[in-house]
Design a protein around this motif. Sequence first.
Motif, mmCIF file in Angstrom:
data_model
loop_
_atom_site.group_PDB
_atom_site.id
_atom_site.type_symbol
_atom_site.label_atom_id
_atom_site.label_comp_id
_atom_site.label_asym_id
_atom_site.label_seq_id
_atom_site.Cartn_x
_atom_site.Cartn_y
_atom_site.Cartn_z
ATOM 1 N N TYR A 196 -42.431 -48.405 -7.367
ATOM 2 C CA TYR A 196 -42.141 -47.897 -5.914
ATOM 3 C C TYR A 196 -43.075 -46.932 -5.766
ATOM 4 C CZ TYR A 196 -39.341 -46.291 -1.934
ATOM 5 O OH TYR A 196 -39.191 -45.867 -0.941
ATOM 6 N N LYS A 197 -43.785 -47.302 -4.828
ATOM 7 C CA LYS A 197 -45.094 -46.016 -4.285
ATOM 8 C C LYS A 197 -45.708 -45.683 -5.301
ATOM 9 C CE LYS A 197 -41.746 -44.206 -0.465
ATOM 10 N NZ LYS A 197 -41.282 -43.187 -0.102
ATOM 11 N N GLU A 198 -46.208 -46.562 -5.940
ATOM 12 C CA GLU A 198 -47.320 -46.498 -6.993
ATOM 13 C C GLU A 198 -46.595 -45.671 -8.357
ATOM 14 O OE1 GLU A 198 -50.565 -44.849 -5.568
ATOM 15 O OE2 GLU A 198 -51.274 -46.524 -4.389
ATOM 16 N N LYS A 199 -44.990 -45.670 -8.369
ATOM 17 C CA LYS A 199 -44.806 -44.909 -9.696
ATOM 18 C C LYS A 199 -43.773 -46.002 -10.108
ATOM 19 C CE LYS A 199 -45.101 -40.031 -8.044
ATOM 20 N NZ LYS A 199 -44.205 -38.855 -7.625
ATOM 21 N N TYR A 200 -43.482 -45.829 -11.424
ATOM 22 C CA TYR A 200 -42.487 -46.508 -12.191
ATOM 23 C C TYR A 200 -41.155 -45.894 -12.269
ATOM 24 C CZ TYR A 200 -46.101 -50.083 -13.198
ATOM 25 O OH TYR A 200 -46.867 -51.302 -13.097
ATOM 26 N N ILE A 201 -40.253 -46.487 -11.830
ATOM 27 C CA ILE A 201 -38.672 -45.955 -11.984
ATOM 28 C C ILE A 201 -38.014 -46.704 -13.315
ATOM 29 C CG2 ILE A 201 -36.572 -45.621 -10.820
ATOM 30 C CD1 ILE A 201 -38.098 -45.620 -7.935
ATOM 31 N N PRO A 202 -37.864 -46.320 -14.180
ATOM 32 C CA PRO A 202 -37.087 -46.743 -15.288
ATOM 33 C C PRO A 202 -35.669 -47.324 -14.889
ATOM 34 C CG PRO A 202 -37.349 -44.361 -15.878
ATOM 35 C CD PRO A 202 -38.001 -44.833 -14.555
ATOM 36 N N ILE A 203 -35.156 -48.343 -15.393
ATOM 37 C CA ILE A 203 -33.604 -48.598 -15.219
ATOM 38 C C ILE A 203 -33.296 -48.528 -16.780
ATOM 39 C CG2 ILE A 203 -32.100 -50.655 -14.648
ATOM 40 C CD1 ILE A 203 -34.040 -49.492 -12.344
ATOM 41 N N SER A 204 -32.413 -47.631 -17.077
ATOM 42 C CA SER A 204 -31.973 -47.151 -18.240
ATOM 43 C C SER A 204 -30.526 -46.913 -18.152
ATOM 44 C CB SER A 204 -32.897 -46.005 -18.842
ATOM 45 O OG SER A 204 -32.078 -45.777 -20.223
ATOM 46 N N TRP A 211 -29.869 -45.151 -10.117
ATOM 47 C CA TRP A 211 -29.358 -46.208 -8.467
ATOM 48 C C TRP A 211 -29.767 -45.171 -7.660
ATOM 49 C CZ3 TRP A 211 -26.263 -45.293 -12.842
ATOM 50 C CH2 TRP A 211 -25.351 -44.201 -12.749
ATOM 51 N N GLN A 212 -29.961 -43.876 -7.451
ATOM 52 C CA GLN A 212 -30.093 -42.865 -6.391
ATOM 53 C C GLN A 212 -31.657 -43.015 -6.379
ATOM 54 O OE1 GLN A 212 -28.617 -39.206 -6.697
ATOM 55 N NE2 GLN A 212 -26.256 -39.745 -6.346
ATOM 56 N N ARG A 213 -32.437 -43.361 -7.015
ATOM 57 C CA ARG A 213 -33.893 -43.243 -6.790
ATOM 58 C C ARG A 213 -34.577 -44.545 -6.552
ATOM 59 N NH1 ARG A 213 -32.724 -40.191 -11.409
ATOM 60 N NH2 ARG A 213 -33.711 -41.870 -13.078
ATOM 61 N N ILE A 214 -33.796 -45.632 -6.498
ATOM 62 C CA ILE A 214 -34.684 -47.066 -6.407
ATOM 63 C C ILE A 214 -34.368 -47.228 -4.981
ATOM 64 C CG2 ILE A 214 -34.191 -47.682 -8.658
ATOM 65 C CD1 ILE A 214 -32.029 -49.627 -7.616
ATOM 66 N N PRO A 215 -35.291 -48.022 -4.301
ATOM 67 C CA PRO A 215 -35.305 -48.729 -2.745
ATOM 68 C C PRO A 215 -33.892 -49.396 -2.774
ATOM 69 C CG PRO A 215 -37.387 -49.158 -3.744
ATOM 70 C CD PRO A 215 -36.423 -48.736 -4.911
ATOM 71 N N SER A 216 -33.444 -49.312 -1.336
ATOM 72 C CA SER A 216 -32.068 -49.966 -1.127
ATOM 73 C C SER A 216 -32.233 -51.371 -1.301
ATOM 74 C CB SER A 216 -31.984 -49.526 0.430
ATOM 75 O OG SER A 216 -32.905 -50.248 1.391
#
Length: 402
Positions: free
Chosen positions: A131-139, A165-170
């Motif tokens: 997301y936006k050229e950054k990786y958000i880990p799901i952990s 879940w607060q940091r990922i796109p809707s």
Amino acid sequence: MYRNAYKTKSRYNELHISQKTIDVVKRLKEVGLINLTNGFYDPTGLHSRITRIWSTKKLIKQFKITKMKKHIIVNNSNRETIILRNENKKNIEYIDNEKSIKMRASLQEYNRLLAKTFIDIPELDKPLINYKEKYIPISSSDCFITRIFNNGRWSDGGRFYGGWWQRIPSFYRSKIYINDEPTIEDDYKSLHPILLYAKKGLDYNKLNRGDAYDINIPQMKCKDDSRKLVKRLMLIAINAKDEPSTFRALKNELQDQLPNYSFNFKELRSILNKIRGKHIEIAGDFCSGKGLLLMNIDGQISEYIINKFTQNNIPILCIHDSFIVSYKHDNYLRKIMTEAIFNISQVDLPSIDRNGIGLTQLNSTKYLDRDYYLENIKYLSKQNQNKSNGYIYRKQIFNKYL
């Protein structure tokens, strides 16, 4: 690498980590386990850099040999959940009172519930979102929640923060599964404007003025874009202290959210005046810095909802004014959300938007609209089939460590 940064007796340092860490970092560099680039302090504050460290192949190899899983890394039972910050957003020490003790106990129970709940996105083979050229880990190890209060006061802020879940796109939030079940997300429609009206003793929903953000902007032909602009401008104006800072903040967001439009300050002021015209009762609250007060109220509402679900051992995810639960608990969520906002702000029958299909909602159409019912049954069945191998493996590992 700054020795004064270590406060072993701080409530925010439950592991009592000391200045010895600096010596450990230096030693890791000497033996080739990490790379290190020294930071430096610029008195002007313009060019300061923190020290950067990153692993070498030698260290990565050591971790692979151990075959450690993320699930063996857990939060310390004494980790602070109630955080008080000063005007510079720095954590500060405080003396516990009856309120903070009660909040901490409730939040610790909630975190214990989340720790034994499997929260993931089935379609992701690798637990990462780009997301936006950054990786958000799901952990499953990133599910720890805190409450943050601002300006050294318990009356400012108090929202719940934490959880991937607060940091990922809707778009991805709608794909979340809780304990291997599909979910729904309910959110309060126009919550902060409604809370401002409630502070004036008015229930906005009973004024019959429709969508709080439905204001015509002649320069914008798309109604959805127009609503998005009005919503962002109104919410920023509620939080900001003056018009210039409101418009600066909005222009930054427009570049990301509505890149096809451009407005100068004069045009934004005209739109803000239209908003004031529609919401004349609360017009004086715009550009007055009321945001932290409203965050405190919506924090109380979230606290009420989270506590009810925790007491009933039902996992719930909070994104400030919206909540995610298993589709089986859709009716209970709607009931508690209605109850919470009435108890905290005396707002009756709030407008609540839903994303997803709840079980109660689905069953209510079983005999009224058979085609709709069967279509949604098919949709849920298809969702259950769309489980990647990575998701299945993560679930197996989670259950093993649980």
